[in-house]
Design a protein around this motif. Structure first.
Motif, short mmCIF file in Angstrom:
data_model
loop_
_atom_site.label_atom_id
_atom_site.label_comp_id
_atom_site.label_asym_id
_atom_site.label_seq_id
_atom_site.Cartn_x
_atom_site.Cartn_y
_atom_site.Cartn_z
N THR A 85 0.84 -1.20 0.00
CA THR A 85 0.00 0.00 0.00
C THR A 85 0.87 1.25 0.00
OG1 THR A 85 -1.79 -1.15 1.14
CG2 THR A 85 -1.80 1.25 1.29
N LEU A 86 0.44 2.24 -0.79
CA LEU A 86 1.13 3.52 -0.87
C LEU A 86 0.13 4.63 -0.62
CD1 LEU A 86 3.75 5.18 -2.07
CD2 LEU A 86 2.25 5.42 -4.05
N HIS A 87 0.45 5.52 0.31
CA HIS A 87 -0.40 6.70 0.51
C HIS A 87 0.30 7.93 -0.06
CE1 HIS A 87 -1.98 10.30 2.60
NE2 HIS A 87 -3.12 9.70 2.36
N TRP A 88 -0.46 8.72 -0.84
CA TRP A 88 0.06 9.96 -1.41
C TRP A 88 -0.61 11.15 -0.71
CZ3 TRP A 88 3.96 11.29 -4.63
CH2 TRP A 88 4.00 12.63 -5.01
N PRO A 107 1.62 -1.87 7.68
CA PRO A 107 2.52 -0.73 7.39
C PRO A 107 2.44 -0.36 5.91
CG PRO A 107 3.70 -2.51 8.52
CD PRO A 107 2.37 -3.06 8.13
N VAL A 108 2.65 0.91 5.61
CA VAL A 108 2.49 1.40 4.24
C VAL A 108 3.70 2.27 3.84
CG1 VAL A 108 -0.02 1.40 4.39
CG2 VAL A 108 1.23 3.48 4.99
N TRP A 109 3.83 2.51 2.54
CA TRP A 109 4.77 3.49 2.03
C TRP A 109 4.09 4.84 2.04
CZ3 TRP A 109 9.66 1.95 1.14
CH2 TRP A 109 9.88 0.57 1.04
N LEU A 110 4.81 5.86 2.48
CA LEU A 110 4.26 7.22 2.48
C LEU A 110 4.99 8.06 1.45
CD1 LEU A 110 3.82 8.13 6.28
CD2 LEU A 110 2.08 7.31 4.67
N ALA A 111 4.23 8.71 0.60
CA ALA A 111 4.81 9.61 -0.40
C ALA A 111 4.00 10.89 -0.39
CB ALA A 111 4.75 8.96 -1.79
N GLY A 112 4.63 11.99 -0.81
CA GLY A 112 3.86 13.23 -0.82
C GLY A 112 4.64 14.38 -1.42
N ASN A 148 -1.52 -0.70 -3.86
CA ASN A 148 -2.85 -0.28 -3.43
C ASN A 148 -2.72 1.20 -3.06
OD1 ASN A 148 -4.00 -2.82 -3.73
ND2 ASN A 148 -3.31 -3.46 -1.70
N VAL A 149 -3.14 2.06 -3.97
CA VAL A 149 -2.91 3.49 -3.80
C VAL A 149 -4.02 4.13 -2.98
CG1 VAL A 149 -2.75 5.71 -4.99
CG2 VAL A 149 -1.58 3.72 -5.94
N LEU A 150 -3.62 4.91 -1.99
CA LEU A 150 -4.53 5.74 -1.19
C LEU A 150 -4.07 7.18 -1.32
CD1 LEU A 150 -4.42 3.71 2.18
CD2 LEU A 150 -6.10 3.46 0.33
N ALA A 151 -5.01 8.12 -1.29
CA ALA A 151 -4.65 9.54 -1.30
C ALA A 151 -5.70 10.30 -0.52
CB ALA A 151 -4.58 10.06 -2.74
N TRP A 152 -5.28 10.97 0.54
CA TRP A 152 -6.27 11.74 1.30
C TRP A 152 -6.54 13.09 0.67
CZ3 TRP A 152 -3.99 13.38 6.78
CH2 TRP A 152 -2.99 14.33 6.61
N ASP A 153 -7.67 13.67 1.04
CA ASP A 153 -7.90 15.10 0.88
C ASP A 153 -7.67 15.68 2.26
OD1 ASP A 153 -8.54 14.84 -1.77
OD2 ASP A 153 -10.67 15.30 -1.56
N MET A 154 -6.57 16.40 2.41
CA MET A 154 -6.18 16.95 3.70
C MET A 154 -7.32 17.81 4.27
SD MET A 154 -2.47 18.75 4.17
CE MET A 154 -2.81 20.35 3.45
N ARG A 155 -7.40 17.85 5.56
CA ARG A 155 -8.41 18.67 6.24
C ARG A 155 -8.54 20.06 5.59
NH1 ARG A 155 -9.92 19.22 11.98
NH2 ARG A 155 -8.86 17.24 12.29
N GLY A 156 -9.77 20.46 5.29
CA GLY A 156 -10.00 21.78 4.69
C GLY A 156 -9.79 21.83 3.19
N HIS A 157 -9.45 20.70 2.58
CA HIS A 157 -9.16 20.63 1.14
C HIS A 157 -10.09 19.61 0.47
CE1 HIS A 157 -5.48 22.32 2.83
NE2 HIS A 157 -5.03 22.60 1.62
N GLY A 158 -10.41 19.86 -0.80
CA GLY A 158 -11.17 18.89 -1.59
C GLY A 158 -12.42 18.40 -0.88
#
Length: 300
Positions: free
Chosen positions: A34-37, A101-106, A60-70
């Protein structure tokens, strides 16, 4: 690649203060890591689909919309905002909600937030891929700390510029025409610009308005992290950091210090790039993520 095939589905997780934060999930498979962007200030997770669609065949790609965004615009609350610490807590809560555990990218603040979350939950992070992280060297950090102390940080150019951002357009097409070839969007390929505009706005009568309110974006810039070094010192995972050649938020002095603290980190400057390097050099960012993740995967 057909992005309809890779269309992410909306999920959400709960932040420590009870706010719901949107999380986009690309098609998932048990066999993949899993990778989170994490996106940059003022943007949203689905902006990065030209990059994330390609990664979705390996992760397995995940991507949040940060608080206050999107799609998380409703979670903005200035009265409980504690600067970037609020985002760090949100991402630690996201890691807490995941089984493995996941990979974190950003990118930009997303990279810095990933660092701080990895420092807090090392058991949940396999490695970090940082595109233009906001990492100030001690001299820059001192100036920013003083500006915050004197309550002048809202006057900084990024914060002041964001506060003046136009929030309402007649349509998505009108917004697209307004942004194309201008300012920070100048070097963006059309697919990236379209991805930004498609999900950056909410309907308002017959018009559209920015989901990330200009005052929230401005407040986020005004609270820019001035001292990420305690978090960086705690990192235990592999790190690749990509810096822009021009106008980088990761200065040469900061790069040198990070390399001293983390001798095994792979720090690269990408020729010809600006702060928007994921848009300008999508394939290099993709390959860095694949390189780090698969080397780590083979070791496990």
């Amino acid at each position: 690649m057909n992005n309809q095939h890779n269309k992410p589905e909306r999920d959400e997780f709960q932040s420590p203060d009870g706010a719901e934060i949107a999380l986009w999930r690309w098609p998932q498979s048990q066999a993949r890591p899993t990778l989170h962007w994490a996106h940059a200030t003022g943007y949203h997770g689905r902006l990065y689909h030209p990059l994330l669609d390609e990664l979705a065949t390996n992760f397995n790609v995940l991507a949040w919309d940060m608080r206050g965004h999107g799609a998380s615009a409703g979670a903005a609350n200035v009265s409980t905002f504690r600067g970037w610490e609020t985002y760090y807590r949100d991402m630690a809560a996201l890691l807490e909600s995941l089984d493995e555990p996941v990979w974190l990218a950003g990118h930009s603040i997303g990279a810095t937030t990933s660092i701080m979350a990895a420092a807090r939950r090392p058991d949940k992070v396999l490695g970090l891929i940082l595109a233009e992280p906001v990492i100030m060297d001690p001299g820059q950090g001192l100036k920013l700390w003083l500006a915050k102390l004197l309550r002048q940080s809202h006057r900084l150019s990024l914060a002041a510029g964001a506060a003046r951002r136009r929030r309402v357009f007649d349509s998505h097409a009108a917004a697209l025409d307004n942004y194309r070839g201008r300012g920070g969007f100048k070097a963006w390929p059309e697919a990236w610009l379209e991805a930004y505009v498609q999900h950056a706005f909410l309907p308002q009568g017959n018009q559209v308005r920015l989901a990330c309110a200009p005052e929230w974006e401005s407040t986020t810039f005004a609270h820019t992290e001035h001292n990420p070094w305690p978090g960086i010192r705690q990192l235990q995972c592999p790190v690749i950091a990509l810096a822009a050649e021009r106008g980088s938020t990761f200065s040469p002095a900061a790069r040198k210090r990070l390399q001293t603290l983390l001798p095994s980190a792979d720090v690269r400057v990408l020729e010809g790039t600006t702060h928007f390097l994921p848009m300008e050099q999508t394939k290099i960012v993709r390959d860095a993520i694949l390189q780090l993740a698969w080397s780590g995967y083979r070791e496990n």
